[in-house]
Design a protein around this motif. Structure first.
Motif, PDB file in Angstrom:
ATOM      1  N   ILE A 105     -15.921  14.462 103.585  1.00  0.00           N
ATOM      2  CA  ILE A 105     -15.054  14.378 104.765  1.00  0.00           C
ATOM      3  C   ILE A 105     -15.226  13.027 105.460  1.00  0.00           C
ATOM      4  O   ILE A 105     -14.240  12.400 105.890  1.00  0.00           O
ATOM      5  CB  ILE A 105     -15.366  15.524 105.747  1.00  0.00           C
ATOM      6  CG1 ILE A 105     -15.018  16.877 105.142  1.00  0.00           C
ATOM      7  CG2 ILE A 105     -14.584  15.336 107.044  1.00  0.00           C
ATOM      8  CD1 ILE A 105     -15.538  18.044 105.954  1.00  0.00           C
ATOM      9  N   ILE A 106     -16.460  12.562 105.579  1.00  0.00           N
ATOM     10  CA  ILE A 106     -16.722  11.250 106.183  1.00  0.00           C
ATOM     11  C   ILE A 106     -16.008  10.157 105.384  1.00  0.00           C
ATOM     12  O   ILE A 106     -15.345   9.273 105.949  1.00  0.00           O
ATOM     13  CB  ILE A 106     -18.241  10.969 106.235  1.00  0.00           C
ATOM     14  CG1 ILE A 106     -18.918  11.865 107.275  1.00  0.00           C
ATOM     15  CG2 ILE A 106     -18.510   9.499 106.538  1.00  0.00           C
ATOM     16  CD1 ILE A 106     -18.646  11.485 108.707  1.00  0.00           C
ATOM     17  N   ALA A 107     -16.148  10.205 104.063  1.00  0.00           N
ATOM     18  CA  ALA A 107     -15.530   9.186 103.213  1.00  0.00           C
ATOM     19  C   ALA A 107     -14.012   9.196 103.357  1.00  0.00           C
ATOM     20  O   ALA A 107     -13.380   8.132 103.474  1.00  0.00           O
ATOM     21  CB  ALA A 107     -15.934   9.425 101.755  1.00  0.00           C
ATOM     22  N   VAL A 108     -13.411  10.369 103.355  1.00  0.00           N
ATOM     23  CA  VAL A 108     -11.954  10.477 103.490  1.00  0.00           C
ATOM     24  C   VAL A 108     -11.502   9.937 104.843  1.00  0.00           C
ATOM     25  O   VAL A 108     -10.510   9.191 104.935  1.00  0.00           O
ATOM     26  CB  VAL A 108     -11.503  11.941 103.321  1.00  0.00           C
ATOM     27  CG1 VAL A 108     -10.046  12.119 103.761  1.00  0.00           C
ATOM     28  CG2 VAL A 108     -11.663  12.384 101.879  1.00  0.00           C
ATOM     29  N   THR A 109     -12.219  10.292 105.898  1.00  0.00           N
ATOM     30  CA  THR A 109     -11.829   9.868 107.245  1.00  0.00           C
ATOM     31  C   THR A 109     -11.974   8.360 107.419  1.00  0.00           C
ATOM     32  O   THR A 109     -11.125   7.708 108.054  1.00  0.00           O
ATOM     33  CB  THR A 109     -12.677  10.612 108.291  1.00  0.00           C
ATOM     34  OG1 THR A 109     -12.572  12.022 108.075  1.00  0.00           O
ATOM     35  CG2 THR A 109     -12.202  10.300 109.701  1.00  0.00           C
ATOM     36  N   LEU A 110     -13.012   7.772 106.863  1.00  0.00           N
ATOM     37  CA  LEU A 110     -13.184   6.323 106.936  1.00  0.00           C
ATOM     38  C   LEU A 110     -12.047   5.595 106.224  1.00  0.00           C
ATOM     39  O   LEU A 110     -11.613   4.514 106.653  1.00  0.00           O
ATOM     40  CB  LEU A 110     -14.522   5.919 106.304  1.00  0.00           C
ATOM     41  CG  LEU A 110     -15.781   6.194 107.122  1.00  0.00           C
ATOM     42  CD1 LEU A 110     -17.027   5.958 106.274  1.00  0.00           C
ATOM     43  CD2 LEU A 110     -15.817   5.312 108.378  1.00  0.00           C
ATOM     44  N   ALA A 111     -11.572   6.175 105.126  1.00  0.00           N
ATOM     45  CA  ALA A 111     -10.521   5.532 104.330  1.00  0.00           C
ATOM     46  C   ALA A 111      -9.123   6.006 104.698  1.00  0.00           C
ATOM     47  O   ALA A 111      -8.154   5.687 104.000  1.00  0.00           O
ATOM     48  CB  ALA A 111     -10.784   5.795 102.846  1.00  0.00           C
ATOM     49  N   ALA A 112      -8.989   6.744 105.792  1.00  0.00           N
ATOM     50  CA  ALA A 112      -7.728   7.412 106.112  1.00  0.00           C
ATOM     51  C   ALA A 112      -6.640   6.480 106.620  1.00  0.00           C
ATOM     52  O   ALA A 112      -5.469   6.866 106.649  1.00  0.00           O
ATOM     53  CB  ALA A 112      -7.973   8.521 107.135  1.00  0.00           C
ATOM     54  N   GLY A 113      -6.989   5.268 107.035  1.00  0.00           N
ATOM     55  CA  GLY A 113      -5.975   4.374 107.595  1.00  0.00           C
ATOM     56  C   GLY A 113      -5.540   4.851 108.966  1.00  0.00           C
ATOM     57  O   GLY A 113      -6.372   5.062 109.854  1.00  0.00           O
ATOM     58  N   ASP A 114      -4.244   5.072 109.156  1.00  0.00           N
ATOM     59  CA  ASP A 114      -3.706   5.536 110.432  1.00  0.00           C
ATOM     60  C   ASP A 114      -3.759   7.055 110.488  1.00  0.00           C
ATOM     61  O   ASP A 114      -2.982   7.731 109.807  1.00  0.00           O
ATOM     62  CB  ASP A 114      -2.258   5.054 110.588  1.00  0.00           C
ATOM     63  CG  ASP A 114      -1.649   5.472 111.920  1.00  0.00           C
ATOM     64  OD1 ASP A 114      -2.369   6.076 112.747  1.00  0.00           O
ATOM     65  OD2 ASP A 114      -0.454   5.198 112.124  1.00  0.00           O
TER      66      ASP A 114
END
Length: 493
Positions: free
Chosen positions: A276-285
């Motif tokens: 979840i941390i990785a996805v959120t960091l790479a989420a862009g906008d």
């Protein structure tokens, strides 16, 4: 030379009034895989992350560690019960033997209704959300119905005809999910860091959610935005106690089952949070991402490319299939256990073990037909399906709270077995479990769960009517558990 373990396990089972009728094949990893597959972080995160973005914003992910700690405490408590009562039927058996058979029947019926609807809710996700994106077609209610029915059929065939093959399939898919989630997490972090696409501010962003009133706890009929973020963990980290429902098929269940339960929660919690941390960091906008129906897949595709995104969707399909498979195994075993005690409608058929396949074949057929019926009734009503999904989130909290309260009341009289004991940590763990469950149940006061509560009350009313029939036809003594003298004697010591 004869292996002494099966005879020892059979002798232990005989103390609870049952003969060994199921084959003991389940080992340590298979028991862990059952618990982990039911939790299924790939399934839970993929299906719930988008709703958290809309209800709580990206900052809502920080509720995950709290939910993990709370559910881990619950897993330890349930593990202590599973170690002392290693009998198929989990919540039903625990409540029946340590409280009374009437309460046991009620919690057993609630467990059954949960398992009957959650397998439909889980499998429907494959057909309605993932396959249309994976195969690039426009889904309709009819197509989703047919494809979900096909998935249920395949799972039913595995459960009905071969427990060893069902476990092999589940073990393989759980291994794939563990490797896949770990690999995706590392790739996301490395590639996003190399490209400079990491947005640390996302971890603390409220996204589309207004800042005003964000940290409010809400009122009597609504939960505050930050509280709704806990549904990510509450929806995902459930079902770990399913390993206890295969106790009569597990070698040394007093030791293996409790470990499988807490290890599944811990592994799911740590790996899930890193992902979840990785996805959120790479989420862009995050505001734009919240509008997507498949935000996880969108982030993977934007960061790692379409091929990896396709592989992610395929992995999620397989993870959901494993989750549904384990749910069906659990539901069938519960049906069989309650029928063996002559307290499930039509029990004369459902308690039988197939001499050819060594499975509860008729109980599987019942559970499969019920799941297909639920699917047929609700498949053309998206509102009704969302009600089922809400009930599938609510019911585990009710089950956990009931069982933890039972343990709290009976803990001083439970016998020690020197295989799994909370020891000096018992009180702190109980405090954490109780506080967490009270808080979790408070989440479901939100008006969005109104229909889910109605469904629960209807199912409880149906169960109460049948329970009344049993009490009238047999009397209270007719509901006593088979040969309880052994554990009763231990509890008096």
């Amino acid at each position: 030379m004869t292996d002494p373990a099966p005879s020892a396990d059979s002798a232990e089972l005989a103390q609870f009034g049952y003969a060994q009728t199921l084959d003991r094949r389940t080992g340590r990893f298979a028991s862990f895989a059952v618990a982990f597959a039911f939790v299924s972080i790939a399934t839970g995160i993929f299906t719930t992350y988008g709703s958290v973005l809309n209800s709580s914003g990206p900052v809502g992910i920080w509720t995950w560690p709290i939910a993990v700690v709370g559910q881990l405490a619950v897993a330890f408590v349930l593990g202590a019960l599973a170690s002392r009562i290693p009998v198929t039927g989990y919540h039903y058996q625990w409540m029946s033997r340590l409280a009374n058979p009437v309460l046991g029947w009620i919690i057993g019926w609630i467990s059954f209704t949960f398992l009957a609807i959650v397998v439909v809710a889980v499998d429907y996700t494959i057909a309605s959300t993932i396959l249309p994106v994976l195969l690039n077609y426009e889904s309709t209610a009819t197509i989703a119905w047919v494809m979900t029915a096909a998935v249920l059929t395949l799972q039913g065939l595995l459960v009905a005809f071969s427990t060893p093959w069902a476990e092999r399939v589940n073990n393989s898919l759980v291994t794939l999910e563990l490797i896949g989630m770990a690999t995706l997490t590392v790739l996301l972090l490395v590639v996003a860091a190399v490209r400079g696409d990491m947005t640390v501010a996302n971890l603390f962003s409220k996204g589309v959610v207004p800042a005003e009133g964000f940290w409010s706890i809400g009122d009597w009929t609504s939960a505050g935005p930050w509280m709704l973020g806990f549904l990510l963990g509450a929806f995902t980290i459930v079902g770990f106690e399913s390993a206890a429902n295969l106790a009569e098929e597990t070698h040394d269940p007093e030791r293996v089952v409790p470990r499988a339960m807490w290890q599944a929660v811990l592994a799911s919690g740590v790996l899930g949070f890193l992902f979840i941390i990785a996805v959120t960091l790479a989420a862009g906008d995050p505001v734009a991402l919240a509008e997507s129906g498949t935000p996880i897949a969108d982030v993977i595709e934007a960061t790692l490319g379409s091929v990896v995104a396709t592989l992610l969707l395929l992995m999620v399909v397989l993870a959901i299939f494993a989750c549904g498979l384990v749910i069906m195994i659990t539901g069938v075993r519960l049906t069989w256990a309650m029928s063996r005690d002559e307290r499930f409608p039509g029990w004369q058929q459902w308690y039988q073990i197939s001499p050819r396949f060594r499975t509860p074949l008729k109980a599987t057929l019942l559970y499969f037909c019920l799941a297909q019926l639920i699917l047929a009734v609700f498949a053309h009503s998206e509102t009704a399906l969302f009600t089922l999904f809400g009930a599938a989130t609510l019911l585990p909290a009710v089950m956990y709270a009931s069982t933890v309260v039972l343990y709290l009341i009976k803990r001083n009289t439970l016998p020690h077995n020197n295989k799994f004991d909370l020891g000096a940590w018992e009180i702190p763990i109980l405090v954490v479990a109780v506080v967490w469950l009270v808080f979790e149940l408070a989440l479901f006061r939100d008006a969005s769960f109104k229909e889910a509560w109605a469904y629960v009350l209807i199912m409880v009313a149906i169960g109460a009517a049948y329970l009344g029939y049993l009490l009238v036809s047999r009397g209270a003594r007719g509901l006593s558990m088979p040969d309880m003298h052994s554990i009763d004697a231990e509890l008096r010591e």
